[in-house]
Design an enzyme around this catalytic site. Structure first.
Site, PDB file in Angstrom:
ATOM      1  N   CYS A 398      78.271   4.846  64.649  1.00  0.00           N
ATOM      2  CA  CYS A 398      77.255   4.370  66.140  1.00  0.00           C
ATOM      3  C   CYS A 398      76.312   3.406  65.358  1.00  0.00           C
ATOM      4  CB  CYS A 398      76.543   5.535  65.708  1.00  0.00           C
ATOM      5  SG  CYS A 398      75.779   5.612  67.302  1.00  0.00           S
ATOM      6  N   HIS A 525      80.791   9.668  67.240  1.00  0.00           N
ATOM      7  CA  HIS A 525      80.496   9.939  66.369  1.00  0.00           C
ATOM      8  C   HIS A 525      81.801  11.369  65.694  1.00  0.00           C
ATOM      9  CE1 HIS A 525      76.248   9.827  65.658  1.00  0.00           C
ATOM     10  NE2 HIS A 525      76.212   8.813  66.748  1.00  0.00           N
ATOM     11  N   GLU A 527      82.045  12.777  63.574  1.00  0.00           N
ATOM     12  CA  GLU A 527      81.925  14.130  62.539  1.00  0.00           C
ATOM     13  C   GLU A 527      81.964  15.171  63.115  1.00  0.00           C
ATOM     14  OE1 GLU A 527      77.826  11.761  63.655  1.00  0.00           O
ATOM     15  OE2 GLU A 527      80.570  11.331  63.529  1.00  0.00           O
TER      16      GLU A 527
END
Length: 550
Positions: A398, A525, A527
């Site tokens: 990001c 993102h 994750e």
């Protein structure tokens, strides 16, 4: 529908979220379908506008919901996809009731906490519990509900009252209460103390809820006489008292519950003993043992703004852990405060400056995670520059990707004033700009949020290989700013490759340096979709590519 309510007492931070997730894992291992709800008693509508210092990271769901980080635990442990409605807040409930009042739905009645707020809470729980989250049709068998905060908190009282009524409505065979409490050991005395838990249970019962199972957090397993004492004074059978003592890794928590037969106590309470099977957690046992036996370290420098609070980057840490275990390496995270890398720190606090640069230069990989605000930006730019010039594996997420673009423009294109309009509104070289569809007046829920599709425009790039040579990927987003599409041609001519873009081809999603071993930036993102058995592709990165080539 069966319900398991998890509450907490004595102090916050006992691990209710991990406990609730682990209960779900064990029940799922028994062959049951499980969903989860998190109740947060704060007045915010969602977690989106809260600082990570206040509440840890903001977890983002497929539907764009900005929610409490515990929902991230639920998704990772149970491998499910939750919705924004799986996170209930006081703000959401009051807004829902006030909207109904404004429409005239209450037919002129006086709108009160009881029954209107409490009824709304119960209706919300019942509605959301029926939403399938595991990709299968039909509702789950069990809904695990975690009540945030600590018993006795003023702000959670409406939820306590609603859950009291709810437990009576659904009946004892459909409701099980697990109370997580603390059994401390005073160093001077050296024995396990039960009084805090006794007081916590007394407070819970005084509010109308009686625990069926006690999950006691402690340093070591509870001794038998302590269990007997808790059983006697808390009115809970000794067989229903489990110890959640300190373990070597988080994946041992479901195994603790299974070994102490917590699942049998829950299933017995919910009249499911004849339906559920024996829990099968072989994969969890294997993963926990592998995690404990890893020796070869891999050092990752995490260059961020909130390094003093690891929960700010919880999903990033979990994604790194998933990837390191897949690569059979022991993860070592070196926290590098971004501002400590800057020239100002060298003058004001040379010791911090030297320590930060020592950690950065000793790392096997450098990660710049997402964030907001201009503090530490120059330090992040220096970290990206060091990784690029010294062939150190780099992942920018990001803001981290935007930082990589700014650094490249300054160093390679010689645009000394290259910047993001987030940090310098009037910059003459705006590499990163505010997205046209963004709101400049409202902060909450106005970013580009949730699951979006990224198409690979370079099929043989590193990122495409890591994702399995697919044509596109669906990942979760949370950003207001994007790489300036008017500067793409100039950046690519200089050697920066934007290998992934959105469906329009104008929004940059993935960048790479083709001649670098592993220099990757992603606007999304990754994750948030990483799972213990299915690590996120960008986090596997350099090591995985090396294995492929080998």
């Amino acid at each position: 529908m069966k319900y398991v309510l998890v509450t907490g007492g004595v102090v916050s931070g006992l691990g209710k979220g991990v406990t609730a997730s682990s209960i779900g894992v064990v029940l799922k291992a028994c062959g049951l379908r499980v969903t989860s709800i998190k109740i947060d008693p704060y007045l915010n509508t969602d977690a989106g506008t809260m600082s990570p210092f206040e509440h840890g990271e903001v977890f983002v769901l497929d539907d764009g919901g900005e929610v409490d980080l515990d929902l991230g635990n639920y998704e990772r442990f149970l491998d499910v996809k939750l919705t924004r409605d799986n996170n209930i807040t006081t703000g959401k409930i009051y807004q829902f009731v006030i909207d109904k009042e404004r429409r005239g739905d209450y037919l002129g009645k006086t709108v009160q906490v009881v029954p209107h707020i409490t009824d709304a809470i119960q209706e919300w729980i019942e509605r959301v519990a029926m939403i399938p989250v595991d990709g299968k049709e039909g509702p789950a068998d069990v809904c695990v509900i975690e009540l945030g905060g600590t018993i006795g908190d003023i702000e959670s009282m409406p939820f306590i009252e609603a859950l009291c009524q709810f437990s009576y409505r659904v009946g004892p065979g459909n409701f099980c209460l697990v109370h997580v409490s603390l059994v401390p050991v005073l160093n001077v005395v050296g024995e396990q103390k039960t009084k805090p838990t006794q007081h916590s249970v007394r407070g819970l019962r005084g509010l109308g809820l009686t625990p069926n199972i006690l999950a006691c957090r402690s340093v070591k397993p509870l001794v038998e006489n302590v269990k007997e004492k808790l059983s006697k004074f808390c009115h809970v059978p000794a067989a229903n008292i489990v110890t959640l003592y300190d373990v070597t890794n988080i994946w041992r928590i479901p195994l603790l519950l299974m070994d102490q037969k917590a699942h049998e106590a829950i299933l017995r309470r919910l009249d499911l003993l004849g339906i559920a099977g024996e829990p099968k957690l072989d994969e969890w046992v294997s993963r926990a043992e592998i995690c404990d036996t890893l020796h070869e370290p891999v050092r990752i420098a995490m260059v961020g703004k909130y390094t003093g609070l690891p929960d700010s980057y919880l999903s990033v840490l979990k994604a790194l852990l998933h990837a390191s275990i897949a690569c059979h390496q022991k993860l070592v995270v070196d926290w590098v405060p971004a501002s400590d890398l800057e020239d100002t720190t060298e003058k004001e606090a040379p010791n911090l400056y030297e320590k930060a640069w020592s950690l950065l230069k000793g790392a096997d990989g450098i990660l710049v995670p997402g964030g907001f605000g201009d503090r530490g930006v120059q330090g992040k730019i220096l970290a990206a520059k060091y990784a690029r010039e010294n062939n150190i594996p780099f992942l920018g997420i990001c803001l981290g990707m935007q930082i990589a673009v700014i650094e490249f423009a300054r160093s390679i294109l010689n645009m000394q004033d290259a910047n993001s309009t987030e940090f310098e509104r009037d910059t003459t070289s705006p590499c990163v700009i505010f997205m046209p569809e963004g709101s400049k007046t409202h902060m909450g829920g106005t970013m580009r949020l949730g699951l979006r599709r990224t198409f690979f425009h370079v099929t043989d790039c590193k990122s495409a290989k890591l994702y399995g040579n697919v044509n596109y990927v669906d990942e979760r987003h949370r950003h207001r700013y994007e790489v300036n599409p008017d500067m793409i041609m100039e950046l690519e001519r200089a050697g920066l490759a934007f290998v992934g873009k959105d469906e329009t081809g104008r929004r940059m999603e993935i960048l790479e340096l083709p001649l670098h071993p592993y220099f990757v930036g992603v606007q999304f993102h990754p994750e948030f979709k990483s799972r213990p058995g299915k690590p996120s592709a960008p986090f596997l990165g350099h090591k995985s590519l090396w294995s492929m080539n080998k």
